[in-house]
Design a protein around this motif. Structure first.
Motif, PDB file in Angstrom:
ATOM      1  N   ARG A 164      11.110  12.733  -9.124  1.00 46.67           N
ATOM      2  CA  ARG A 164       9.959  13.286  -8.425  1.00 46.67           C
ATOM      3  C   ARG A 164       8.705  12.459  -8.690  1.00 46.67           C
ATOM      4  O   ARG A 164       8.452  12.035  -9.811  1.00 46.67           O
ATOM      5  N   GLY A 165       7.932  12.271  -7.650  1.00 40.63           N
ATOM      6  CA  GLY A 165       6.718  11.470  -7.767  1.00 40.63           C
ATOM      7  C   GLY A 165       6.994   9.971  -7.784  1.00 40.63           C
ATOM      8  O   GLY A 165       6.095   9.160  -7.996  1.00 40.63           O
ATOM      9  N   GLY A 166       8.254   9.594  -7.517  1.00 41.87           N
ATOM     10  CA  GLY A 166       8.666   8.194  -7.709  1.00 41.87           C
ATOM     11  C   GLY A 166       8.187   7.198  -6.668  1.00 41.87           C
ATOM     12  O   GLY A 166       8.435   5.998  -6.806  1.00 41.87           O
ATOM     13  N   SER A 167       7.498   7.663  -5.627  1.00 44.90           N
ATOM     14  CA  SER A 167       7.046   6.703  -4.603  1.00 44.90           C
ATOM     15  C   SER A 167       6.060   5.671  -5.154  1.00 44.90           C
ATOM     16  O   SER A 167       6.047   4.521  -4.699  1.00 44.90           O
ATOM     17  N   ASP A 168       5.250   6.076  -6.110  1.00 44.39           N
ATOM     18  CA  ASP A 168       4.328   5.112  -6.742  1.00 44.39           C
ATOM     19  C   ASP A 168       5.134   3.982  -7.385  1.00 44.39           C
ATOM     20  O   ASP A 168       4.791   2.802  -7.289  1.00 44.39           O
ATOM     21  N   TYR A 169       6.198   4.405  -8.049  1.00 46.83           N
ATOM     22  CA  TYR A 169       7.060   3.455  -8.748  1.00 46.83           C
ATOM     23  C   TYR A 169       7.704   2.512  -7.721  1.00 46.83           C
ATOM     24  O   TYR A 169       7.749   1.290  -7.923  1.00 46.83           O
ATOM     25  N   LEU A 226       0.854  -1.188   0.000  1.00 44.74           N
ATOM     26  CA  LEU A 226       0.000   0.000   0.000  1.00 44.74           C
ATOM     27  C   LEU A 226       0.886   1.233   0.000  1.00 44.74           C
ATOM     28  O   LEU A 226       1.825   1.310   0.792  1.00 44.74           O
ATOM     29  N   LYS A 227       0.614   2.157  -0.893  1.00 47.70           N
ATOM     30  CA  LYS A 227       1.429   3.370  -0.921  1.00 47.70           C
ATOM     31  C   LYS A 227       0.566   4.593  -0.603  1.00 47.70           C
ATOM     32  O   LYS A 227      -0.526   4.750  -1.150  1.00 47.70           O
ATOM     33  N   PHE A 228       1.056   5.425   0.296  1.00 55.74           N
ATOM     34  CA  PHE A 228       0.352   6.660   0.636  1.00 55.74           C
ATOM     35  C   PHE A 228       1.209   7.853   0.249  1.00 55.74           C
ATOM     36  O   PHE A 228       2.384   7.936   0.611  1.00 55.74           O
TER      37      PHE A 228
HETATM   38 MG    MG Z   1       2.588  11.300  -6.357  1.00 53.46          MG
END
Ligand code: MG
Ligand code: ASP
Length: 438
Positions: A195-200, A4-6
């Motif tokens: 940037r935004g790489g947490s989804d990845y 799960l990613k927040f």
């Molecule tokens: Mg994001």
């Protein structure tokens, strides 16, 4: 096991962290991947920029403000004195690391180390909160297993092996918490997935452990069928295939980092997009299920540059396109869209860093024109090739919009067009009215 990613907004305040906790403490086995609290990575970028420019005073100011914010977060999030002190010690230590760069020659690698602090702090705080409420959890250090190669590409096999070993040390643990975004590179330095790489990170971890699903929790109820900031009456899409989702994420649906779909697709792991503010809402499910036929969504990607090369030499010649592509390859610039005629080829790129050099080299091959401020409008869906009328629907919706480039037939999941950015809103609105509004 699930992943799960927040995102940053979902852990953006002590109150939000506590709501996240409710979603991850149902007793099922899971790895929770967290972003930095919203705004933090931007502040860290600002601090790094000041160091880079040698403006240590400005860096110290932003650092002090950010540290102050974290001490307030701790006071609100944690009540137990011993746990509070642990949290304060962690935060002080991370900020001491940030300050240590004031007397170093500032390099890109220093910047990456600074940027990593946001995720390290958020995960520590959330883990300590669980300690306070008596829910057993283990904090995994993403730097122990997330690995990229010299080009910044994740090495899934290595991640798999490393995370396998780490997890084996904690048999029986239900709740793992770890950082998104951060990783180590072959030089053994801290790096990140951009940037935004947490989804990845989440989908890489999901693929590495063969998770039953990867859930990406944000503050919107799934991928919408058009940009809700521009068009009214957009709706969340219940189901998308991996290919449809990949096109949409790449071409503008800001909700998901574009690379996220790939590792999940390779291992066939469903990706769910869920809303922290409305956990009961179904959101969007991305899987390999064949979805209904027809248009699913429209998205747009701004800031593109079109490069057009015209050459009589292209006529009946072979090897011309190869020479064109080699120039882009040399400058590590990827091409989004391409259209060719017998004597010309038009390409779009979203990274304009090397456009001047690329254009200079392409002049050896023909006449070169460069146009900035272009937008790709992408219509995504399951448009069975044999079916009539899809292209007609799109073009009749856009009869009032000048179209610069068209790409159709590359896949059965998208029709892409380039318009001047000033026509973007009109294009999205017209397409919505004609394709979705009944
Ligand atoms: Mg994001
Ligand atoms: N914190 C990082 C960023 O703001 C990574 C992420 O949130 O996905 O870009």
């Amino acid at each position: 096991m699930k992943v799960l990613k927040f995102g940053g907004t979902s852990v953006g305040s002590p109150e939000r962290m506590k709501s996240v906790s409710k979603l991850i403490t149902d007793g099922t086995a899971q790895i929770v991947v967290l972003s930095a609290m919203s705004g933090t990575t931007n502040s860290l970028v600002e601090i790094a920029n000041y160091y880079y420019k040698g403006n240590n005073d400005a860096a110290a100011n932003v650092t002090a403000q950010l540290e102050q914010k974290y001490h307030e977060v701790i006071t609100e999030l944690l009540q137990n004195e011993a746990i509070r002190q642990k949290a304060q010690a962690i935060v002080s230590n991370e900020f001491a690391i940030i300050r240590s760069f004031s007397h170093k020659a500032f390099t890109l690698s220093c910047e990456k180390s600074i940027l990593a602090r946001g995720e390290i702090i958020s995960t520590n705080l959330v883990q300590l909160y669980h300690e306070e409420i008596g829910v057993p959890s283990v904090l995994l250090n993403a730097l122990d297993f997330m690995r990229v190669d010299a080009d910044g590409e994740p090495i899934l096999s290595e991640i798999e092996e490393r995370i396998g070993k780490v997890l084996a040390q904690h048999a029986g643990t239900k709740l793992f918490i770890t950082q998104g975004f951060i990783c180590m590179n072959p030089a053994d330095e801290i790096d990140n997935l951009k940037r935004g790489g947490s989804d990845y990170s989440a989908s890489l971890i999901g693929a590495a452990i063969n998770a039953e699903s990867v859930e990406i929790w944000t503050d919107i109820d799934g991928i919408h069928n058009n940009d809700p900031r521009i068009v009214s009456g957009t709706k969340p899409i219940a189901e998308l295939s991996f290919d449809e989702a990949a096109e949409l994420a790449y071409f503008g649906a800001k909700i998901l980092h574009p690379a996220t779909v790939l590792p999940a697709k390779v291992k066939n792991i469903p990706v769910l997009l869920k809303n922290t503010m409305e956990p009961q809402a179904p959101g969007t499910v991305i899987s390999n299920k064949i979805t209904a036929q027809g248009f699913k969504a429209v998205a747009a990607k701004d800031g593109l540059t079109v490069i057009r090369i015209k050459s009589g030499r292209m006529l009946l010649a072979y090897g011309f396109l190869r020479r064109v592509f080699e120039v882009f390859e040399k400058y590590k610039t990827s091409i989004d869209m391409i259209a060719t005629s017998e004597v010309a080829v038009s390409l779009t790129v979203d990274n304009a860093d090397h456009v001047a050099q690329i254009a200079e080299e392409l002049k050896h091959l023909g006449t070169v024109e460069v146009e900035h401020n272009q937008t790709i409008v992408c219509i995504v869906g399951n448009m069975i090739n044999e079916q009539k009328g899809y292209a007609a629907d799109v073009f009749s919706a856009l009869r009032t919009v000048p179209i610069r480039m068209i790409s159709f037939g590359g896949s059965r999941h998208n029709i892409s067009l380039v318009v001047e950015s000033s026509y973007k809103n009109q294009a999205l609105t017209e397409l919505h009215a004609h394709l979705f509004a009944q």
